[in-house]
Write a protein that holds these residues in place. Structure first.
Motif, short mmCIF file in Angstrom:
data_model
loop_
_atom_site.label_atom_id
_atom_site.label_comp_id
_atom_site.label_asym_id
_atom_site.label_seq_id
_atom_site.Cartn_x
_atom_site.Cartn_y
_atom_site.Cartn_z
N ALA A 286 17.00 -29.51 52.18
CA ALA A 286 17.85 -28.66 51.35
C ALA A 286 19.31 -29.11 51.41
N THR A 287 19.77 -29.50 52.60
CA THR A 287 21.16 -29.96 52.74
C THR A 287 21.38 -31.23 51.93
N PHE A 288 20.37 -32.09 51.87
CA PHE A 288 20.47 -33.31 51.07
C PHE A 288 20.77 -32.97 49.61
N SER A 289 20.07 -31.98 49.06
CA SER A 289 20.33 -31.57 47.67
C SER A 289 21.73 -31.02 47.50
N HIS A 290 22.18 -30.22 48.46
CA HIS A 290 23.54 -29.66 48.38
C HIS A 290 24.59 -30.76 48.42
N LEU A 291 24.38 -31.75 49.28
CA LEU A 291 25.33 -32.86 49.36
C LEU A 291 25.32 -33.67 48.07
N ILE A 363 22.89 -45.45 48.34
CA ILE A 363 23.56 -44.17 48.12
C ILE A 363 22.66 -43.02 48.57
N ILE A 364 21.38 -43.10 48.22
CA ILE A 364 20.44 -42.06 48.65
C ILE A 364 20.32 -42.04 50.17
N GLY A 365 20.27 -43.23 50.78
CA GLY A 365 20.17 -43.32 52.23
C GLY A 365 21.36 -42.72 52.94
N LYS A 366 22.56 -42.94 52.41
CA LYS A 366 23.76 -42.37 53.02
C LYS A 366 23.78 -40.85 52.91
N LEU A 367 23.33 -40.33 51.79
CA LEU A 367 23.28 -38.88 51.63
C LEU A 367 22.27 -38.26 52.59
#
Length: 467
Positions: A286-291, A363-367
């Protein structure tokens, strides 16, 4: 149903009263508000923002347009409005447009009433059959929404001037009900004009016929904000006729997004396998989506749907189950090493904005790393890192990844009491070995992202060592 009136005379004798659909919805909404119940079910995070506006619009008898990005439960709220209709409604038997027995508007229903009088047969329709929905597409025509001459009826011998040759569209077929248009701006402007009378004068006119059908309908629509300028727009006269425009939003809190994901994700049931999903793994997804919603590298014009969180949770669990089945383990718990699988379920749901080709994965990996670090700091913090980091001073390393069994994690935790203490505090006393392994990976990855441990990674396999 056998006890319900079957004729117009019986209906009158029963004392049933006919009321406009908006008044019917208002009456049932007032009952829900008085009882402290929400107007719509299964919608979270809108209790203090969207739902009060929806209550006001319904109580005021307004037609509504929901404005918001994709994946904000607009369609779910629209469909849930059927719960505000009476469960059963009497109509003139055989009516295509749910004619009111006391005041029919279609020619066939009027003729039947004139011929049968108080013996006019009555049918009862369920609230679910009083809802109509249309996804607006550029090829949608007036005939689809309003109606058209039926050539088959003409071929049967009727004259073109006969009202009985008409085939009613979706809007009149939801007379005395709720009609919804999804993605309203995608409807061409000339077709939107055809809805003006429906919203204001409450009638429809079909071709050159002198036919005026006074409709009783609640019109609800959904639209994305960008649609006003990109794919199309809602014409000004039509916007003016909607009584309420309600702006939706994504979940404001991570806990709300986690609850939505748990509600919407398909249950993963495998015979002989016990799937445990640690709370911290749900929070990471969920935090990944928020970021992502706040990242300059992700297009915010198209939004980051809650469907991303749901799909990522399902993918994470699927990868964990696949891993455990290969290792012959019967208790499954997703780990940090399972997060690499989220690339497949993420790339199709977000638009990455980058000047360099092929940087989407980075970019996805950093998020994802930022999400892991955020949850690590919230749940554990960096102040407890000392005993764990000191345990790596002997040069020993810890391997993690898809090929590492739960038993191997248990052995490593026994060798490092400092790490085991933090893991047990995070996982809880009743945690299974699989959940302790998941907690151990979170601690190790969090310390690495906090620059307290080194990490050598190849694919989903990683080696943690002291600095």
């Amino acid at each position: 149903m056998s006890n319900r009136p079957a004729t117009l005379g019986q209906l009158r004798a029963s004392g049933w009263r006919s009321v406009p659909v908006k008044q019917e919805i208002q009456r049932n909404a007032l009952a829900k508000v008085r009882a402290g119940e929400p107007l719509v079910d299964g919608v979270m995070g809108y209790e203090d923002t969207v739902l009060p506006q929806l209550e006001n619009a319904v109580l005021a008898g307004h037609d509504i347009v929901f404005l918001g990005e994709r994946g904000q439960a607009k369609t779910r709220m629209i469909r849930s409005l059927t719960g505000l209709l009476d469960e059963w409604l009497p109509i003139v038997a055989g009516s295509e447009i749910l004619d009111d027995p006391y005041a029919p508007v279609s020619r066939p229903a009027r003729d039947l009433l004139e011929h049968k009088g108080e013996d006019t047969p009555i049918e009862w329709v369920h609230r679910d059959d009083r809802f109509g929905e249309k996804l607006a597409t550029p090829d949608t025509s007036i005939a689809d929404l309003i109606g058209e001459v039926d050539p088959i009826k003409v071929a049967e011998g009727r004259y073109l001037a006969d009202e009985l040759t008409l085939h009613y569209g979706l809007v009149p077929r939801t007379n005395r009900g709720i009609f919804a248009i999804n993605e309203l701006p995608d409807l061409s402007e000339r077709i939107q004009v055809g809805l003006l009378n429906v919203l204001e004068e409450r009638d429809i006119q079909i071709r050159g016929y002198k036919v005026r059908l006074p409709l009783d309908v609640l019109l609800v629509a959904s639209a994305n904000p960008e649609d006003y300028t990109n794919r199309g727009r809602i014409i000004t006269p039509l916007k003016d006729r909607f009584g309420a425009q309600i702006r939706t939003h994504y979940p404001l809190e991570v806990d709300t997004e986690v609850a939505i994901a748990k509600q919407e994700a398909r249950p993963f049931e495998v015979e002989g396998v016990d799937v445990r999903i640690p709370e911290w793994m749900d929070e990471i997804v969920a935090t990944f989506s928020h970021l992502a919603r706040g990242s300059s590298n992700i297009s915010q014009r198209s939004g980051v749907s809650v469907r991303l969180t749901v799909s990522n949770r399902e993918t994470m669990v699927a990868n964990a189950v696949r891993r455990s089945l290969r290792l012959g383990e019967d208790v499954v718990a997703p780990r940090i090493s399972d997060l690499d699988a989220l690339a497949s379920s993420t790339m199709g749901k977000v638009e990455v904005e980058s000047f360099e080709e092929g940087r989407e994965g980075d970019i996805i990996g950093k998020l994802l790393s930022q999400a892991v670090l955020t949850v690590f700091r919230d749940r554990i913090g960096t102040g407890v890192a000392g005993p764990v980091v000191d345990s790596f001073d002997d040069g020993e390393v810890i391997h993690t990844g898809e090929d590492v069994r739960v038993a191997d994690y248990a052995a490593r935790l026994d060798e490092r009491p400092g790490l085991a203490e933090i893991v047990d505090e995070l996982a809880g006393e009743s945690a299974t070995p699989a959940e302790r392994a998941s907690a151990a990976e979170l601690v190790l990855e969090g310390l690495h992202l906090s620059k307290r441990l080194n990490k050598d990674a190849v694919g989903a396999r990683a080696t943690y060592r002291g600095r």
